[in-house]
Design a protein around this motif. Structure first.
Motif, PDB file in Angstrom:
ATOM      1  N   SER A 148       0.969  -1.263   0.018  1.00 18.30           N
ATOM      2  CA  SER A 148      -0.086   0.148   0.062  1.00 18.30           C
ATOM      3  C   SER A 148       0.782   1.395  -0.048  1.00 18.30           C
ATOM      4  CB  SER A 148      -0.993   0.109   1.085  1.00 18.30           C
ATOM      5  OG  SER A 148      -1.951  -1.222   1.151  1.00 18.30           O
ATOM      6  N   ILE A 175      -7.618   3.085   6.061  1.00 12.39           N
ATOM      7  CA  ILE A 175      -8.447   2.071   6.852  1.00 12.39           C
ATOM      8  C   ILE A 175      -7.529   0.966   7.468  1.00 12.39           C
ATOM      9  CG2 ILE A 175      -9.982   0.057   7.009  1.00 12.39           C
ATOM     10  CD1 ILE A 175     -11.612   1.202   4.512  1.00 12.39           C
ATOM     11  N   ILE A 176      -7.461   0.877   8.847  1.00 13.36           N
ATOM     12  CA  ILE A 176      -6.485   0.185   9.350  1.00 13.36           C
ATOM     13  C   ILE A 176      -6.982  -1.288   9.710  1.00 13.36           C
ATOM     14  CG2 ILE A 176      -5.044   0.115  11.458  1.00 13.36           C
ATOM     15  CD1 ILE A 176      -5.239   3.186  11.654  1.00 13.36           C
ATOM     16  N   ASN A 177      -6.173  -2.183   9.076  1.00 19.40           N
ATOM     17  CA  ASN A 177      -6.643  -3.648   9.072  1.00 19.40           C
ATOM     18  C   ASN A 177      -5.664  -4.232  10.185  1.00 19.40           C
ATOM     19  OD1 ASN A 177      -8.283  -3.306   7.231  1.00 19.40           O
ATOM     20  ND2 ASN A 177      -6.677  -3.103   5.570  1.00 19.40           N
ATOM     21  N   SER A 178      -4.661  -3.742  10.776  1.00 17.76           N
ATOM     22  CA  SER A 178      -3.913  -4.776  11.654  1.00 17.76           C
ATOM     23  C   SER A 178      -3.278  -4.028  12.676  1.00 17.76           C
ATOM     24  CB  SER A 178      -2.849  -5.593  10.865  1.00 17.76           C
ATOM     25  OG  SER A 178      -1.877  -5.012  10.196  1.00 17.76           O
ATOM     26  N   GLU A 181      -0.086  -2.493  11.117  1.00 20.66           N
ATOM     27  CA  GLU A 181      -0.154  -1.196  10.298  1.00 20.66           C
ATOM     28  C   GLU A 181      -0.501  -0.099  11.298  1.00 20.66           C
ATOM     29  OE1 GLU A 181      -2.823   0.219   6.479  1.00 20.66           O
ATOM     30  OE2 GLU A 181      -3.857  -1.397   7.713  1.00 20.66           O
ATOM     31  N   GLN A 182      -1.132  -0.348  12.497  1.00 18.63           N
ATOM     32  CA  GLN A 182      -1.355   0.824  13.293  1.00 18.63           C
ATOM     33  C   GLN A 182      -0.083   1.185  13.905  1.00 18.63           C
ATOM     34  OE1 GLN A 182      -3.858   2.352  14.663  1.00 18.63           O
ATOM     35  NE2 GLN A 182      -3.053   3.281  16.564  1.00 18.63           N
ATOM     36  N   TRP A 207     -15.840   1.892   9.394  1.00 20.22           N
ATOM     37  CA  TRP A 207     -14.972   2.434   8.652  1.00 20.22           C
ATOM     38  C   TRP A 207     -15.637   3.009   7.315  1.00 20.22           C
ATOM     39  CZ3 TRP A 207     -10.302   2.773  10.199  1.00 20.22           C
ATOM     40  CH2 TRP A 207      -9.621   2.187  11.094  1.00 20.22           C
ATOM     41  N   ASP A 209     -15.735   2.080   4.336  1.00 27.93           N
ATOM     42  CA  ASP A 209     -16.147   1.040   3.399  1.00 27.93           C
ATOM     43  C   ASP A 209     -17.418   0.297   3.967  1.00 27.93           C
ATOM     44  OD1 ASP A 209     -15.124  -0.656   5.441  1.00 27.93           O
ATOM     45  OD2 ASP A 209     -13.669  -1.718   4.334  1.00 27.93           O
ATOM     46  N   THR A 211     -17.901  -1.376   6.988  1.00 29.89           N
ATOM     47  CA  THR A 211     -17.623  -2.372   8.018  1.00 29.89           C
ATOM     48  C   THR A 211     -17.318  -1.691   9.423  1.00 29.89           C
ATOM     49  OG1 THR A 211     -15.145  -2.140   7.699  1.00 29.89           O
ATOM     50  CG2 THR A 211     -16.429  -3.733   6.190  1.00 29.89           C
ATOM     51  N   ILE A 213     -16.069  -1.559  13.214  1.00 31.32           N
ATOM     52  CA  ILE A 213     -14.697  -1.971  13.750  1.00 31.32           C
ATOM     53  C   ILE A 213     -14.780  -3.305  14.673  1.00 31.32           C
ATOM     54  CG2 ILE A 213     -13.673   0.351  13.617  1.00 31.32           C
ATOM     55  CD1 ILE A 213     -14.092   0.665  16.572  1.00 31.32           C
ATOM     56  N   THR A 214     -13.784  -3.966  14.502  1.00 29.57           N
ATOM     57  CA  THR A 214     -13.698  -5.474  15.600  1.00 29.57           C
ATOM     58  C   THR A 214     -12.784  -4.941  16.771  1.00 29.57           C
ATOM     59  OG1 THR A 214     -12.312  -6.244  14.008  1.00 29.57           O
ATOM     60  CG2 THR A 214     -14.431  -6.817  13.637  1.00 29.57           C
TER      61      THR A 214
END
Length: 258
Positions: A148, A175-178, A181-182, A207, A209, A211, A213-214
Motif C-alpha cells: 500500500s 482504513i487500518i486492518n492490523s 499497520e497501526q 470504516w 467501506d 464495515t 470496527i472489530t
C-alpha cells in the motif's frame, strides 16, 4: 500129521501177513503224520515269511508317506519364502518410488517458493517505484508499506474535505486492518494528529467501506464525537465539523501478487 503142519504153517503165514500189514499200515500212518507235520511246518514257515515280509514292507510305506509330507512342507516353505521376498521387493520399490516423488515434490515446492519470492520482490520494487513517482509529484509525501502507498498530508482540512482530496489522488482515507499497520502509522504521525477513515454513524463506529470496527486502538474510552484521529499514542475522537481542520492520511492499496 501133514494137515496139522499145514495148518500151523498157514497160521504162521497169516500172522506174518497180518504183522506185515500192520507194519505197513503203521508205516503209512507214520508217513501221513510225517506229511501232516511237514505241511504244518511249511505253513508255519510261509506264515512267518509272510508276516516278516509284511512287517518289512510296512516301515517302507510309512517312510514313503513321511517323505511325501516332508516334500509338501518344503514346497510350502519355499512358496512362503518367495512370497516374502516378493513383498519385501515391492515394499522397497514403493519406498524408493515415494522417496523419489517426495524429493521431486520438495524440489518443485522450493523452486516455486523461490520464484514466488522473486516475483514478490519485483512486485514490491515496482510498487515502491509507483510510490516514488507519487512522492516526486507530491513533494515526497507518499510512503510505502505492505502493498500500500500512504499519502501523509501537510495541510489541514475537515474530515469530509480530507476524504475528497484522497479520492482525487486515487486513494481514500486510511482504513487500518492490523496492529502492525497501526504501529507503522503511529511512527509516521509523530506528535501530530491525522484524520483516518473512521466515523461514528448512528452511534456505531464504522470504516468508510461500511464495515464495523472489530478492534479499536483508542487513546481513552470517551468516543462520543463523530470522527477519528490518529495520534502517536492511539486514536482520538473529534466532531466532524467543517471548522475542525486536521492533517490526514490517504491510502492506496496496490494489487498483491499471487
Amino acid at each position: 500129521m501133514n494137515n496139522v503142519k499145514r495148518s500151523e504153517i498157514a497160521e504162521v503165514i497169516y500172522d506174518d501177513v497180518m504183522l506185515m500189514t500192520e507194519t505197513v499200515e503203521m508205516d503209512r500212518g507214520e508217513r501221513v503224520e510225517m506229511m501232516v507235520d511237514i505241511y504244518d511246518s511249511a505253513d508255519t514257515v510261509r506264515y512267518h515269511d509272510l508276516r516278516t515280509n509284511t512287517e518289512r514292507h510296512q516301515p517302507l510305506q510309512h517312510t514313503g508317506s513321511v517323505s511325501v509330507k516332508n516334500r509338501k512342507h518344503r514346497a510350502v516353505e519355499v512358496c512362503l519364502c518367495l512370497v516374502c521376498v516378493l513383498l519385501l521387493t515391492a515394499v522397497m520399490m514403493l519406498c524408493v518410488y515415494f522417496t523419489t516423488e517426495r524429493n521431486q515434490l520438495l524440489n518443485h515446492i522450493n523452486n516455486l517458493t523461490e520464484e514466488r519470492e522473486q516475483i514478490k520482490k519485483k512486485n514490491d520494487e515496482l510498487q515502491r517505484g509507483i510510490c516514488k513517482q507519487d512522492q516526486r509529484a507530491d513533494n515526497f509525501k507518499w510512503t510505502y508499506y505492505n502493498f500500500s502507498c500512504y499519502y501523509i498530508s501537510s495541510e489541514k482540512k475537515s474530515w469530509s474535505d480530507s476524504r475528497r482530496d484522497c479520492q482525487q489522488r486515487r486513494a481514500d482515507l486510511v482504513i487500518i486492518n492490523s496492529k502492525e499497520e497501526q504501529e507503522f502509522l503511529q511512527k509516521v504521525v509523530g506528535n501530530d494528529h491525522f484524520w483516518i477513515g473512521l466515523k461514528k454513524t448512528e452511534k456505531v463506529w464504522k470504516w468508510i467501506d461500511g464495515t464495523t470496527i472489530t478492534k479499536g486502538y483508542w487513546k481513552d474510552q470517551s468516543q462520543s464525537s463523530g470522527c477519528a484521529l490518529m495520534t502517536s499514542s492511539g486514536w482520538e475522537a473529534l466532531p466532524c465539523w467543517p471548522s475542525y481542520g486536521r492533517k490526514y492520511i490517504c491510502k492506496r492499496i496496490i494489487l498483491k501478487s499471487a
